[in-house]
Write a protein that holds these residues in place. Structure first.
Motif: not given
Length: 398
Positions: A353-378
């Motif tokens: 799961v940790t790897y996949r979240l990191s991969r999402i950040r790399q491909l989209t430019g949005y970090d799901p673990t960052d509260p400021d960017q989480r809402y956009i991704l959600q």
């Protein structure tokens, strides 16, 4: 074909009028206030003639009896009372009929009795047919009136004050807040079918007929109920399950006041069912409040399409496509952004799961673990579910 027309003997005609008016006089012993007195006298006159001719009642006489019974039904006269009056009158006069008095032996009397019994039987059948025909017509008329009221209620096509007055006729009070629950099954619901009758009888037995309205519209089963009766939706759902015994889904609207609120609640419940189908939701009951965010997103399809393309488009560069990473995002947000809970839901290790979240950040430019960017991704993830992406390609806005 009128009853008794087949294999009928020659009917009574004017030449048979050899009998005196004894039957008419005898009928005077009946209740004079009956609105059917003239028709009753005519019928007894026919019995007097039949006692001599041994013939059957004419088709025109039977049709007259049918019309008389239909009129009695319209007046609210009970069928048993109508038939009892005719049978009682026939029994009262038969011994004084000319044919009975002229019979010279038992055989002749038996022939007279047989002819009279046949005439009385034909008359009874004709009365029943006419009464039942009028009864069915009344039911159809009531159903048509109720159908018109239901359509006006759910479509909001008439004056609200007049609608409230019409609702009283069907025992429904439109004051206060109401909600609407609708059910869709594999086999469409229709007025009067077994499943619809089962649900209606169960609901009106459990609650007051003034508290619930059960109807059908466009293949859906619809239940309108007042807000304070909160136990209606679960009971409705259980009853639908028992009635259809197959795949079904129920949607519950939010409470709204007044007749206009019923229209909006019905539309909301229907759109909730449609949205649940689009999202692939398999839950038995879908509450409109639970999918409200999708309703909001769906109001601007062009904007949500652009958001999904811009924010999540980079996931298409993942090995095997974006589906696995999108499922991880969905589970991650549903679990409160906890890696351990996400891993348990997906049947994966926390490391994966940790790897996949990191991969999402790399491909989209949005970090799901960052509260400021989480809402956009959600929000983009919810939009992807609404649009059916990536199973369906994104359609650019016009």
């Amino acid at each position: 074909m009128p009853m008794g027309k087949r294999d009928r003997e020659p009917s009574v005609d004017a030449a048979d009028a050899t009998a005196p008016a004894a039957a008419t006089a005898a009928s005077a012993n009946g209740p004079p206030e009956l609105p059917t007195a003239d028709a009753l006298n005519h019928y007894l006159d026919q019995l007097a003639r039949i006692s001599v001719s041994k013939r059957r009642l004419r088709d025109s006489d039977l049709e007259g009896l049918r019309e008389l019974a239909a009129a009695a039904a319209d007046r609210g006269t009970a069928l048993r009372a109508l038939i009892a009056e005719y049978l009682t009158s026939a029994c009262r006069v038969w011994a004084d009929l000319p044919g009975a008095r002229q019979a010279r032996d038992h055989e002749g009397l038996a022939e007279v009795v047989s002819a009279l019994m046949r005439a009385v039987g034909d008359a009874t059948v004709a009365l029943t047919e006419g009464y039942e025909t009028a009864h069915r017509a009344a039911i159809r008329g009531e159903e048509a009136t109720r159908r018109e009221f239901v359509d006006d209620l759910l479509d909001g096509r008439t004056d609200l004050g007049r609608l409230a007055e019409r609702a009283e006729r069907f025992g429904l009070r439109l004051v206060g807040p109401h909600a609407v629950t609708v059910a869709r099954a594999t086999k469409p619901f229709s007025a009067g079918d077994g499943a619809t009758r089962y649900v209606e009888e169960a609901l009106t037995a459990r609650f007051s007929a003034r508290d619930v309205l059960i109807t059908t519209k466009d293949g859906l089963l619809v239940c309108v109920y007042p807000g304070p009766v909160a136990e209606v939706p679960p009971f409705f759902t259980t009853t639908v399950r028992n009635a259809v015994g197959e795949q079904y889904q129920v949607a519950v609207s939010r409470l709204r006041p007044g007749p206009s609120g019923i229209v909006r609640s019905y539309q909301e419940a229907r759109s909730t069912l449609d949205l649940a189908a689009r999202l692939g939701l398999t839950t038995e009951v879908v509450d409109a409040s639970d999918v409200l965010v999708f309703q909001v997103l769906g109001r601007d399809r062009a904007a949500i399409t652009d958001l999904v393309a811009i924010v999540l488009g980079g996931l298409e560069g993942a090995r095997g496509g974006p589906q696995a990473l999108l499922e991880t995002l969905t589970a991650y947000f549903a679990s409160g952004c906890l890696n351990t809970t996400t891993a348990r839901r997906l049947g994966l290790s926390v490391r994966t799961v940790t790897y996949r979240l990191s991969r999402i950040r790399q491909l989209t430019g949005y970090d799901p673990t960052d509260p400021d960017q989480r809402y956009i991704l959600q929000t983009a993830t919810l939009g992807a579910r609404l649009l059916g992406w990536p199973s369906r390609p994104l359609q650019p806005a016009d």
